[in-house]
Scaffold this motif. Structure first.
Motif, PDB file in Angstrom:
ATOM      1  N   VAL A  50      36.630  47.726  42.059  1.00 48.66           N
ATOM      2  CA  VAL A  50      35.918  48.221  40.490  1.00 48.66           C
ATOM      3  C   VAL A  50      36.517  47.250  39.456  1.00 48.66           C
ATOM      4  CG1 VAL A  50      35.745  50.056  38.835  1.00 48.66           C
ATOM      5  CG2 VAL A  50      35.477  50.440  41.221  1.00 48.66           C
ATOM      6  N   PHE A  51      37.848  47.017  39.250  1.00 49.97           N
ATOM      7  CA  PHE A  51      38.433  46.410  38.610  1.00 49.97           C
ATOM      8  C   PHE A  51      38.123  44.978  38.656  1.00 49.97           C
ATOM      9  CE2 PHE A  51      42.132  43.373  37.576  1.00 49.97           C
ATOM     10  CZ  PHE A  51      42.113  43.652  36.203  1.00 49.97           C
ATOM     11  N   PHE A  52      38.049  44.349  39.728  1.00 45.00           N
ATOM     12  CA  PHE A  52      37.611  42.984  39.993  1.00 45.00           C
ATOM     13  C   PHE A  52      36.316  42.731  39.572  1.00 45.00           C
ATOM     14  CE2 PHE A  52      35.971  39.337  42.655  1.00 45.00           C
ATOM     15  CZ  PHE A  52      36.860  38.514  42.353  1.00 45.00           C
ATOM     16  N   GLY A  53      35.267  43.546  39.971  1.00 50.74           N
ATOM     17  CA  GLY A  53      34.065  43.488  39.518  1.00 50.74           C
ATOM     18  C   GLY A  53      33.666  43.407  37.934  1.00 50.74           C
ATOM     19  N   ARG A  54      34.643  44.288  37.213  1.00 51.25           N
ATOM     20  CA  ARG A  54      34.432  44.478  35.835  1.00 51.25           C
ATOM     21  C   ARG A  54      34.876  43.154  35.148  1.00 51.25           C
ATOM     22  NH1 ARG A  54      37.629  48.623  33.182  1.00 51.25           N
ATOM     23  NH2 ARG A  54      35.947  48.724  31.626  1.00 51.25           N
ATOM     24  N   THR A  55      36.128  42.784  35.806  1.00 47.38           N
ATOM     25  CA  THR A  55      36.810  41.567  35.108  1.00 47.38           C
ATOM     26  C   THR A  55      35.598  40.093  35.300  1.00 47.38           C
ATOM     27  OG1 THR A  55      38.829  42.406  35.941  1.00 47.38           O
ATOM     28  CG2 THR A  55      38.662  39.995  35.393  1.00 47.38           C
ATOM     29  N   TYR A  57      32.680  40.420  35.557  1.00 45.75           N
ATOM     30  CA  TYR A  57      31.473  40.669  34.466  1.00 45.75           C
ATOM     31  C   TYR A  57      31.655  40.181  33.242  1.00 45.75           C
ATOM     32  CZ  TYR A  57      27.674  42.939  32.186  1.00 45.75           C
ATOM     33  OH  TYR A  57      26.351  43.359  31.614  1.00 45.75           O
ATOM     34  N   TYR A  58      32.945  40.414  32.781  1.00 43.81           N
ATOM     35  CA  TYR A  58      33.635  40.263  31.382  1.00 43.81           C
ATOM     36  C   TYR A  58      33.795  38.863  31.156  1.00 43.81           C
ATOM     37  CZ  TYR A  58      36.678  39.891  27.539  1.00 43.81           C
ATOM     38  OH  TYR A  58      37.283  39.315  26.280  1.00 43.81           O
ATOM     39  N   LEU A  59      34.334  38.028  32.191  1.00 39.13           N
ATOM     40  CA  LEU A  59      34.160  36.612  32.173  1.00 39.13           C
ATOM     41  C   LEU A  59      32.944  35.836  31.979  1.00 39.13           C
ATOM     42  CD1 LEU A  59      37.049  35.917  34.833  1.00 39.13           C
ATOM     43  CD2 LEU A  59      37.276  35.944  32.349  1.00 39.13           C
ATOM     44  N   LEU A  60      31.985  36.446  32.446  1.00 39.17           N
ATOM     45  CA  LEU A  60      30.497  36.139  32.579  1.00 39.17           C
ATOM     46  C   LEU A  60      29.846  36.380  31.542  1.00 39.17           C
ATOM     47  CD1 LEU A  60      29.340  36.627  36.438  1.00 39.17           C
ATOM     48  CD2 LEU A  60      29.841  34.460  35.351  1.00 39.17           C
ATOM     49  N   THR A  61      30.033  37.545  30.850  1.00 40.10           N
ATOM     50  CA  THR A  61      29.165  37.968  29.573  1.00 40.10           C
ATOM     51  C   THR A  61      30.016  38.163  28.328  1.00 40.10           C
ATOM     52  OG1 THR A  61      29.504  40.339  30.182  1.00 40.10           O
ATOM     53  CG2 THR A  61      27.542  38.874  31.154  1.00 40.10           C
ATOM     54  N   GLY A  62      31.187  38.374  28.583  1.00 41.79           N
ATOM     55  CA  GLY A  62      32.069  38.708  27.305  1.00 41.79           C
ATOM     56  C   GLY A  62      32.048  40.019  26.866  1.00 41.79           C
ATOM     57  N   GLU A  63      31.768  41.005  27.805  1.00 37.84           N
ATOM     58  CA  GLU A  63      31.729  42.447  27.606  1.00 37.84           C
ATOM     59  C   GLU A  63      31.985  43.153  28.776  1.00 37.84           C
ATOM     60  OE1 GLU A  63      27.872  44.852  27.391  1.00 37.84           O
ATOM     61  OE2 GLU A  63      26.965  42.928  27.021  1.00 37.84           O
ATOM     62  N   TRP A  64      32.818  44.270  28.741  1.00 33.93           N
ATOM     63  CA  TRP A  64      33.381  45.204  29.718  1.00 33.93           C
ATOM     64  C   TRP A  64      32.191  45.985  30.460  1.00 33.93           C
ATOM     65  CZ3 TRP A  64      37.420  44.211  32.450  1.00 33.93           C
ATOM     66  CH2 TRP A  64      38.537  43.371  31.981  1.00 33.93           C
TER      67      TRP A  64
END
Length: 210
Positions: A50-55, A57-64
């Motif tokens: 879950v943490f890895f997926g959110r990170t 996503y953040y790197l790709l989109t700039g949001e959590w």
């Protein structure tokens, strides 16, 4: 599910032809405490996914990713998947991959050098699961599964570990939506992520020392 059953069948044909027994690939009974260890590691590793997926996503989109977004996405992708199919597919994947990567590859290379066997089997495992965002995580999981297998002397705990990492999210989807959202709100908490990472690294360090 059928494709994984075919893979399992082919693997067993290979083992029979080579006259390799199930115990020699570490597919054997173990004490319940080792199975519980595999379940514990799989549950904690799920927190890390879950943490890895959110990170990522953040790197790709700039949001959590919020808990609500995670639930919405998973509900959509899992609405036509039955609970029983998740169990069957999950265990068929876990069994076939653990026989291949830990039962055969790890066991064979372990005869030469145990540390090289762990790294090589994890590397091949990560390449098999290769996507741009998944390579490093799959490598860490490969190391973890190899250490657990060597410590317990069986791939059975690794099968439960593998199953939970792959399927626990889809299992959660079969609970009421409010329960699911509450669950993911706990999962996306920084305290949960940090605690899970510390606990997982502590278990890996223990297994490595042993």
């Amino acid at each position: 599910f059928i494709s994984k059953l075919v893979i399992i069948y082919v693997l067993f044909l290979f083992l029979k032809k080579k006259k390799i027994t199930l115990s020699s690939i570490m597919l054997k009974k173990v004490h319940i405490k080792y199975i519980l260890l595999g379940i514990l590691m799989g549950s904690i590793a799920h927190m890390l996914t879950v943490f890895f997926g959110r990170t990522q996503y953040y790197l790709l989109t700039g949001e959590w990713l919020t808990a609500e977004k995670i639930v919405g996405t998973l509900m959509e992708s899992s609405k036509n998947i039955s609970f029983y199919s998740i169990i069957m597919i999950g265990f068929s994947v876990a069994i076939s991959e653990e026989i291949l990567f830990r039962g055969i590859l790890l066991k064979q290379y372990q005869r030469v050098n145990i540390k090289s066997a762990i790294i090589l089997s994890a590397l091949i495992f990560s390449i098999y699961h290769m996507t741009v965002g998944n390579l490093v995580f799959a490598f860490v999981m490969g190391i973890s599964l190899a250490l657990l297998t060597i410590y317990t002397g069986s791939i059975v705990p690794a099968i439960f570990f593998h199953f939970l990492v792959n399927e626990i999210m889809r299992i959660i989807m079969h609970f009421p939506e409010k329960v699911t959202e509450t669950y993911f709100k706990v999962m996306v908490s920084p305290i949960t992520s940090i605690s899970g990472m510390i606990l997982f690294l502590s278990i890996l360090t223990f297994l490595f020392i042993k």
